[in-house]
Design an enzyme around this catalytic site. Structure first.
Site, PDB file in Angstrom:
ATOM      1  CB  SER A 134      91.966 138.888  87.953  1.00 28.32           C
ATOM      2  OG  SER A 134      93.231 139.311  87.568  1.00 28.32           O
ATOM      3  CE  LYS A 184      95.395 136.863  87.123  1.00 24.82           C
ATOM      4  NZ  LYS A 184      95.759 138.140  87.690  1.00 24.82           N
ATOM      5  CE1 TYR A 233      97.046 136.278  83.809  1.00 23.09           C
ATOM      6  CE2 TYR A 233      97.943 138.061  82.487  1.00 23.09           C
ATOM      7  CZ  TYR A 233      97.324 137.613  83.639  1.00 23.09           C
ATOM      8  OH  TYR A 233      96.964 138.521  84.616  1.00 23.09           O
ATOM      9  CE1 TYR A 282      93.531 141.883  91.192  1.00 22.28           C
ATOM     10  CE2 TYR A 282      91.731 143.305  91.883  1.00 22.28           C
ATOM     11  CZ  TYR A 282      92.304 142.480  90.939  1.00 22.28           C
ATOM     12  OH  TYR A 282      91.676 142.240  89.757  1.00 22.28           O
ATOM     13  CB  VAL A 332      91.216 145.363  86.396  1.00 15.86           C
ATOM     14  CG1 VAL A 332      92.230 145.253  87.518  1.00 15.86           C
ATOM     15  CG2 VAL A 332      91.687 144.633  85.159  1.00 15.86           C
TER      16      VAL A 332
HETATM   17  N1  GLU Z   1      94.800 140.975  82.568  1.00 16.42           N
HETATM   18  C1  GLU Z   1      95.045 141.789  83.720  1.00 16.42           C
HETATM   19  C2  GLU Z   1      96.530 141.950  83.926  1.00 16.42           C
HETATM   20  O1  GLU Z   1      97.241 141.005  83.918  1.00 16.42           O
HETATM   21  C3  GLU Z   1      94.384 141.154  84.900  1.00 16.42           C
HETATM   22  C4  GLU Z   1      94.208 142.143  85.928  1.00 16.42           C
HETATM   23  C5  GLU Z   1      93.149 141.802  86.916  1.00 16.42           C
HETATM   24  O2  GLU Z   1      91.964 141.668  86.602  1.00 16.42           O
HETATM   25  O3  GLU Z   1      93.570 141.682  88.075  1.00 16.42           O
HETATM   26  O4  GLU Z   1      97.025 143.026  84.089  1.00 16.42           O
END
Ligand code: GLU
Length: 304
Positions: free
Chosen positions: A64, A67, A189, A240, A258
């Protein structure tokens, strides 16, 4: 004069003594193979001095953290139009939470949760000529490093287990908030999440957020005001449903993934990246949170 190297060394030594290192993410099967004892810390000052300890040169799945970089590119293409399709409020919920999306008519709470990041992916594939190639080249240019790449196994592993991301993308599509095909958006993604970088490369990539939107090559990617907004989003939405805790204990804008990475920064001063794959219950790197809390406490360097 603060002796950053010795402070980082103390923090590193202290953190590695921690018995409970958290749990390596396993919902993406390919991520479960990573050694829980890996731990790296890297700091880069805005003047370019670097400090690294432990496994800071070992690549890991940035997940993430990507992002923020995708959002940056979307803002550079679309400016304020982005905010018509994704909001800027913390969700207070896990990254893959879906109910709010339905309640709020397909406008994701923010671009750093999965639903928001899918809208950003959609914007990017509409604007890039060769989306995956152009995005990785953007990151290579930020880091001056052509070795950075996608990990196809991780992208595939995520695709075959990505039920909630498929659900989010379909829901977005049903609200007309995806303009491209669901499969194409998800393919982009999953690839952006699979990018592998080490701590030192991430500190370089995030330099533009500490440097008013200008990268290491002094190229302006986003304006000062856009940089301020992205930093604000990292502070309020970057961890998060633990963004409050991170602001409370660390006090820096940042983003976790994650894969166990965390990048945080103090504008005009430094970028610090940690990697330890064991996660706490909220999905943030356990040792990373601990190390960053110790860092801002010992140095008194935070935005507050
Ligand atoms: N590729 C992960 C998902 O979409 C990203 C999760 C993350 O790092 O928050 O589940």
């Amino acid at each position: 004069m603060i002796d950053l190297q010795s402070i980082l060394q103390d923090i590193y030594t202290e953190a590695t003594k921690t018995q409970d290192k958290g749990v390596v993410a396993s919902y993406i099967p390919e991520l479960a193979n990573v050694d829980i004892n890996k731990f790296g810390v890297h700091l880069r000052t805005c003047e370019g001095t670097e400090y690294g300890i432990g496994d800071y040169n070992e690549k890991f799945s940035i997940q993430s953290i990507s992002k923020v970089l995708a959002l940056t590119k979307a803002i550079s293409f679309k400016g304020n139009e982005v905010w018509a399709r994704v909001d800027v409020e913390p969700s207070g919920n896990p990254f893959n939470f879906l109910s709010l999306l339905e309640l709020e008519n397909g406008i994701p709470r923010n671009p750093l949760i999965n639903a928001g990041a899918l809208v950003i992916s959609d914007i990017l594939i509409s604007h890039f000529e060769n989306p995956k190639e152009d995005f990785i080249n953007f990151i290579r240019a930020l880091t001056l490093d052509d070795s950075i790449n996608y990990n196809e196994q991780v992208a595939h592993s995520e695709k075959i287990t990505g039920y909630r991301n498929y659900a989010a993308a379909n829901l977005l599509k049903s609200f007309n908030n995806l303009h491209n095909e669901v499969e194409d958006v998800l393919d982009f993604y999953f690839h952006q999440c699979s990018i592998e970088m080490n701590c030192s490369q991430l500190s370089k990539a995030f330099y533009l957020f500490a440097n008013k939107g200008k990268c290491l090559q002094n190229k302006t990617h986003i304006t000062e005001s856009q940089t301020k907004r992205i930093n604000a989003l990292m502070l309020t939405c970057g961890f998060y449903d633990e963004a409050g805790e991170f602001a409370f204990t660390v006090g820096l804008p940042g983003k976790s993934g994650v894969g166990g990475g965390i990048v945080a920064l103090l504008p005009n001063k430094f970028i610090i990246t940690t990697w330890s794959p064991g996660l706490n219950k909220k999905g943030n790197s356990k040792l990373g949170m601990l190390a960053l809390e110790q860092f801002t406490t010992k140095t008194e360097l935070s935005i507050f």
